[in-house]
Scaffold this active site. Sequence first.
Site, PDB file in Angstrom:
ATOM      1  N   SER A 320      26.954  58.680  42.633  1.00 38.60           N
ATOM      2  CA  SER A 320      26.266  57.429  42.943  1.00 38.60           C
ATOM      3  C   SER A 320      25.190  57.689  44.003  1.00 38.60           C
ATOM      4  CB  SER A 320      27.275  56.364  43.379  1.00 38.60           C
ATOM      5  OG  SER A 320      26.662  55.097  43.457  1.00 38.60           O
ATOM      6  N   ASP A 404      27.885  51.216  32.601  1.00 36.31           N
ATOM      7  CA  ASP A 404      27.629  51.109  34.040  1.00 36.31           C
ATOM      8  C   ASP A 404      26.557  50.054  34.293  1.00 36.31           C
ATOM      9  OD1 ASP A 404      27.140  51.492  36.741  1.00 36.31           O
ATOM     10  OD2 ASP A 404      27.068  53.682  36.605  1.00 36.31           O
ATOM     11  N   HIS A 433      30.763  52.101  36.525  1.00 32.59           N
ATOM     12  CA  HIS A 433      30.253  52.859  37.665  1.00 32.59           C
ATOM     13  C   HIS A 433      31.392  53.600  38.355  1.00 32.59           C
ATOM     14  CE1 HIS A 433      27.270  54.152  40.431  1.00 32.59           C
ATOM     15  NE2 HIS A 433      27.949  53.696  41.472  1.00 32.59           N
TER      16      HIS A 433
END
Length: 460
Positions: A320, A404, A433
């Site tokens: 991320s 996501d 995610h």
Amino acid sequence: MNNALHTKLSSIHFLTAPWYRTVMLALTFFAFLPQGGLVHATENCELSVRTNKSDAIYTVGEPVMFIIELSPPSNNRVEPVRVNWRTSVDGQPPFHEGEATLLDGKATVTGQLAQPGFLRCEVSLPAGANDTPLKAVAGAAVSPTEIAPSLPAPDDFDDYWQAQIALLRSKPFDLSMTPLETTASNSHLKIFDIQADAPGDIHVSGYLAYPKDATEGTLPGILVFHGAGVGGASLPWVEKWASLGMIVVNVNAHGIPNGQSKEFYDKLKQGELKDYSRKPWPNRDEVYFRKMFLRNLCALDILAAQPQWDGHTLITYGTSQGGAQSLSVAALDPRVSFAVAGVPAMCDHSGMTAGRATGWPRSVPVDSEGHPDSDALEAMRYYDMMNFAARIQIPVAMTVGFIDKVCPPTSVYAAYNNLGGPKDIFNDLPTGHANSPEATAYMKQKVIDHIQSRQDSPTR
């Protein structure tokens, strides 16, 4: 408003009309109970949706079929049952919605895209009197390797970052390395709390670890970065990688003290670091991530200065926000030999100019017609992984979640397609995610494979 950028943006066509279509391919008669109520699933049933292709990859214009299924069959359910469906591109408007009637527990919804992207299908079954609602979601990639940059990099992108690096390294940084006490579980390691101050008001805070019996010039190095949030560096992370025979630095994203209480970090999270990622910065120098990226380069300098490092294998690794940090460092420092980025953030900040969903943190405001704030967009283009990717020539491994909504798959592929060197991507079909266990294993194995390849290569 920046006039140069305004001129450039004014010539871009903003896609406001749907560029995909969805057709329901299922019978649409309804079944009612004698009392007039719609039949629902029992608590033991599972609602699912999947694509008719196992890899969920299609081409532009090719029909994408989503198969909806309610299972297992139940004696408490009277067929047919209706479910709600909604399709979209990356989960953003416009939406196409409808109802599908399940016959023998199944129905299909079909759509297609007129340009590369990701089609998302969400299905739901409302709750009955004694049941809970059921939901499911699936994603399909449409010519994903043809997703092009929404905007080119700024003309002075390289000059800007080289100037930032020159300032960072204009004089030696002040470094302290404090040994930490080990326990029975990590007594085979040497672990340090590292603190450094570099020019440009850059402060580095993290942990460094390596096997205590390591000799000079023998260990591959890895820099591990944090995802979004506020906290210190992670001892378990450095212990894990060092136990695999590496020298590792885990730098916390904000240059704050390590090993503090939850209350300490919560206070920062609600205070000076509140919404650190979401502010519409007026220019590139004020973007919060500038110091974060420079902090990471300083951490790389610290690792590379350790005599245990082998001098040629250096990996960046993160998920991320950490994935964005991994890619940016790989682009800015030629000593990096391999980069791993799980569901990377900060991809395609200018996606709205092409009618696409942008990646986290979405710090570029848009008006009611979908047009971005030109100053904020100009600033964030210097922090777009799509642009950093074009400057990476080393091997890169990435993961992408097909459902996501934080770092939409279209944004991830916009960066992936711009990579200049050998690359590989793990398509995590059922995942949002996160890194699924399979994706996590993929990332770890890629690190191990890279180290082995460097050891086997006579030229390294």
